[in-house]
Enzyme design. Structure first.
Site, PDB file in Angstrom:
ATOM      1  N   ASP A   1      14.618  34.925  35.957  1.00  9.61           N
ATOM      2  CA  ASP A   1      13.599  35.128  34.930  1.00  9.61           C
ATOM      3  C   ASP A   1      12.397  34.217  35.188  1.00  9.61           C
ATOM      4  OD1 ASP A   1      16.027  33.578  32.941  1.00  9.61           O
ATOM      5  OD2 ASP A   1      14.223  32.536  33.599  1.00  9.61           O
TER       6      ASP A   1
ATOM      7  N   ASP B   1       9.185  32.299  33.440  1.00 10.64           N
ATOM      8  CA  ASP B   1       8.579  31.845  32.192  1.00 10.64           C
ATOM      9  C   ASP B   1       7.164  31.376  32.455  1.00 10.64           C
ATOM     10  OD1 ASP B   1      10.956  32.307  30.827  1.00 10.64           O
ATOM     11  OD2 ASP B   1      11.734  30.320  31.326  1.00 10.64           O
TER      12      ASP B   1
ATOM     13  N   ASP C   1      13.361  19.534  29.175  1.00  8.36           N
ATOM     14  CA  ASP C   1      14.595  18.744  29.250  1.00  8.36           C
ATOM     15  C   ASP C   1      14.704  17.865  30.504  1.00  8.36           C
ATOM     16  OD1 ASP C   1      14.925  21.064  30.746  1.00  8.36           O
ATOM     17  OD2 ASP C   1      16.770  21.720  29.751  1.00  8.36           O
TER      18      ASP C   1
HETATM   19  P1  ATP Z   1      17.992  29.247  34.240  1.00  5.89           P
HETATM   20  O1  ATP Z   1      16.964  30.259  33.846  1.00  5.89           O
HETATM   21  O2  ATP Z   1      18.249  29.131  35.672  1.00  5.89           O
HETATM   22  O3  ATP Z   1      19.220  29.378  33.450  1.00  5.89           O
HETATM   23  P2  ATP Z   1      16.084  27.413  33.171  1.00  5.89           P
HETATM   24  O4  ATP Z   1      15.879  25.939  33.372  1.00  5.89           O
HETATM   25  O5  ATP Z   1      14.990  28.311  33.592  1.00  5.89           O
HETATM   26  O6  ATP Z   1      17.436  27.781  33.858  1.00  5.89           O
HETATM   27  P3  ATP Z   1      15.670  28.574  30.610  1.00  5.89           P
HETATM   28  O7  ATP Z   1      16.593  28.653  29.446  1.00  5.89           O
HETATM   29  O8  ATP Z   1      15.193  29.803  31.261  1.00  5.89           O
HETATM   30  O9  ATP Z   1      16.408  27.650  31.659  1.00  5.89           O
HETATM   31  O10 ATP Z   1      14.438  27.666  30.135  1.00  5.89           O
HETATM   32  C1  ATP Z   1      13.193  27.626  30.799  1.00  5.89           C
HETATM   33  C2  ATP Z   1      12.601  26.228  30.710  1.00  5.89           C
HETATM   34  O11 ATP Z   1      12.405  25.845  29.366  1.00  5.89           O
HETATM   35  C3  ATP Z   1      13.454  25.116  31.287  1.00  5.89           C
HETATM   36  O12 ATP Z   1      13.306  25.001  32.679  1.00  5.89           O
HETATM   37  C4  ATP Z   1      12.944  23.895  30.559  1.00  5.89           C
HETATM   38  O13 ATP Z   1      11.734  23.455  31.080  1.00  5.89           O
HETATM   39  C5  ATP Z   1      12.677  24.461  29.175  1.00  5.89           C
HETATM   40  N1  ATP Z   1      13.860  24.348  28.302  1.00  5.89           N
HETATM   41  C6  ATP Z   1      14.831  25.255  28.112  1.00  5.89           C
HETATM   42  N2  ATP Z   1      15.734  24.826  27.230  1.00  5.89           N
HETATM   43  C7  ATP Z   1      15.329  23.612  26.823  1.00  5.89           C
HETATM   44  C8  ATP Z   1      15.815  22.655  25.894  1.00  5.89           C
HETATM   45  N3  ATP Z   1      16.943  22.888  25.222  1.00  5.89           N
HETATM   46  N4  ATP Z   1      15.113  21.507  25.737  1.00  5.89           N
HETATM   47  C9  ATP Z   1      13.985  21.287  26.412  1.00  5.89           C
HETATM   48  N5  ATP Z   1      13.467  22.138  27.297  1.00  5.89           N
HETATM   49  C10 ATP Z   1      14.109  23.289  27.506  1.00  5.89           C
HETATM   50 MG    MG Z   2      14.865  30.384  33.329  1.00  5.38          MG
END
Ligand code: ATP
Ligand code: MG
Length: 451
Positions: A64, A66, A144
């Site tokens: 995905d 963002d 995070d």
């Molecule tokens: P993946 O998509 O591989 O599972 P991801 O790091 O992209 O991992 P997402 O849930 O897609 O996870 O979140 C996108 C981004 O949003 C993260 O990389 C982080 O920067 C931020 N983020 C997500 N969840 C949190 C949280 N609980 N607290 C702070 N920042 C967050």
């Molecule tokens: Mg992600």
């Protein structure tokens, strides 16, 4: 801003120009590029951010994409016809292209900032609503992990690193931005994200980020069970389930998500461990082969130990077997769903998979054919095969049913007794069957093993 966050803020912004990093637009989805360009052309800042930047820098293929921008959700809505605004806790814009959704988030301000557009609400240190808009620097600080706080700009194709994420990426380590205790109190799910991302990326968790797990793990009981369900799917059903499971256990966090599983494993139920690990390994292999997987099967594996033990206890106490199994299932699911909200459509399947297990022991003509015709036979049979580690008898039972499925109806019918309950070992589906051949061949090896 706490002192640790201030330290992170002190990291000088590092701009890594296009020629010094490996992110190419070829590897960014068309939909994400369209969103980035449209925002940029309308005069807004637009960056690819978070996991997508991290995974692209690691040479992976993000699932995905963002986007972060200084446009508010309402601004975004005006720019895209195919846009819907979602979320209360975090207001976001989703721009939809067919099956692909690009999540567009407005830069958020840091905790102690006052004013701005929108609102933030904190209860007992936990962020329950976070809609204070801010600058890109502030947005970086409230993410995070440092590796998750890098921004790829569509105007200059450079990567902006505000908190030392590039260094952590090279060191393959997960470090939280700011003071770990504060960050976990704000959102306990960050602990699970540490375990999940360490497993997915094969990174280690920095000791400062893992140290608070034991003390703060119990805060996970205050997280919405629906959110934990989503998180558990990301852990177990995205191709690195086995590693996630081991990491969760190693971090001491399994008990907060799956208390019954953690209890059974702690009792030394090694057959359950083997069942879960084999099941997760199969699931990971199916995902890498592009095959479908169902959460029901996986959750049925995780909770099997406790369901089986409860049902056995109640049947030995004289309860009717069917009643004992259905009450055991209800009991275990009731506890589990307080933590992880498994939707009803999955719990129904789980109950079926469990309640069919004792029925495999009834090798009697009518019952065998009824079970073979059951809509959940396949899943229950796959489950039985995974249970082979429980006892040699279960292993034999699995082989018997594997063979029975291969036989023509008449041959199987002829080999089966009309009445009574028999154990599979007494029944020979057909002379010279594969199961029997295997059994004979195994004998000498078994003997030599005992001498
Ligand atoms: P993946 O998509 O591989 O599972 P991801 O790091 O992209 O991992 P997402 O849930 O897609 O996870 O979140 C996108 C981004 O949003 C993260 O990389 C982080 O920067 C931020 N983020 C997500 N969840 C949190 C949280 N609980 N607290 C702070 N920042 C967050
Ligand atoms: Mg992600």
């Amino acid at each position: 801003m706490n002192s640790k966050a201030r330290n992170d803020a002190k990291h000088a912004l590092r701009i890594i120009p296009r020629e010094q990093h490996t992110i190419s637009r070829k590897n960014i989805s068309k939909a994400a590029l369209r969103v980035l360009y449209r925002l940029n052309e309308a005069g807004y800042d637009a960056y690819l951010v978070g996991g997508a930047v991290r995974d692209l820098l690691l040479g992976g293929h993000p699932k995905d994409f963002d986007v972060a921008t200084n446009a508010t959700p309402d601004d975004v809505k005006k720019l895209f016809r195919n846009c819907r605004l979602i979320g209360r806790r975090f207001r976001l814009a989703h721009v939809v292209y067919g099956s692909e959704i690009i999540e567009v988030a407005t830069f958020r301000g840091t905790s102690e900032e006052e004013g701005g557009e929108g609102d933030r609400h904190i209860v007992d240190g936990r962020i329950v609503r976070d809609n204070v808009w801010g600058t890109i620097e502030e947005d970086a600080l409230r993410r995070d992990f440092r590796v998750n706080a890098m921004y790829y700009g569509i105007d200059d194709f450079a990567v902006r690193d505000y908190v030392g994420g590039m260094q952590d990426l090279q060191d393959r380590v997960l470090r939280l931005i700011g003071d770990p205790t504060t960050r976990y109190r704000e959102d306990p799910v960050r602990m699970l994200r540490a375990a999940r991302l360490a497993a997915k990326l094969d990174f280690r968790i920095d000791s400062s980020a893992s140290a608070p797990f034991a003390e703060l793990g119990p805060l996970l009981s205050g997280v919405a069970p629906a959110r934990l369900f989503d998180e558990s799917l990301k852990m177990f059903l995205t191709g690195h389930g086995l590693k996630s499971f081991r990491m969760l256990e190693q971090c001491g966090l399994l008990k907060f998500m799956f208390p019954a599983t953690a209890r059974a494993l702690k009792r030394g139920d090694n057959a359950l461990r083997e069942l879960i690990e084999n099941g997760l390994e199969n699931t990971d292999a199916r995902i890498s082969d592009g095959k479908s997987v169902t959460p029901a099967f996986l959750f049925a594996l995780l909770l099997w130990g406790e369901v089986r033990d409860l049902a056995h206890t109640w049947t030995t106490q004289g309860k009717d077997a069917n009643e004992a199994w259905s009450r055991a299932a209800m009991h275990v699911l009731a506890e589990q769903c307080q933590r992880v909200a498994i939707p009803r459509r999955f719990t129904i399947t789980m109950e079926e998979i469990w309640s069919l297990q004792p029925r495999f022991e009834h090798i009697q003509r009518k019952k065998v054919f009824r079970l073979l015709a059951h809509p959940r036979f396949r899943a229950a049979f796959d489950f039985l095969l995974l249970r082979s580690a429980e006892s040699p008898a279960i292993g034999e039972l699995g082989q018997w049913w594997a063979h029975a499925q291969q036989l023509p109806h008449e041959t199987l019918a002829a080999a089966l007794p009309l009445q009574g309950t028999h154990i599979a070992g007494d029944i020979e589906p057909a002379r010279g069957t594969a199961a029997r051949k295997r059994k004979r061949r195994r004998k000498p090896a078994g003997k030599s093993g005992t001498t």
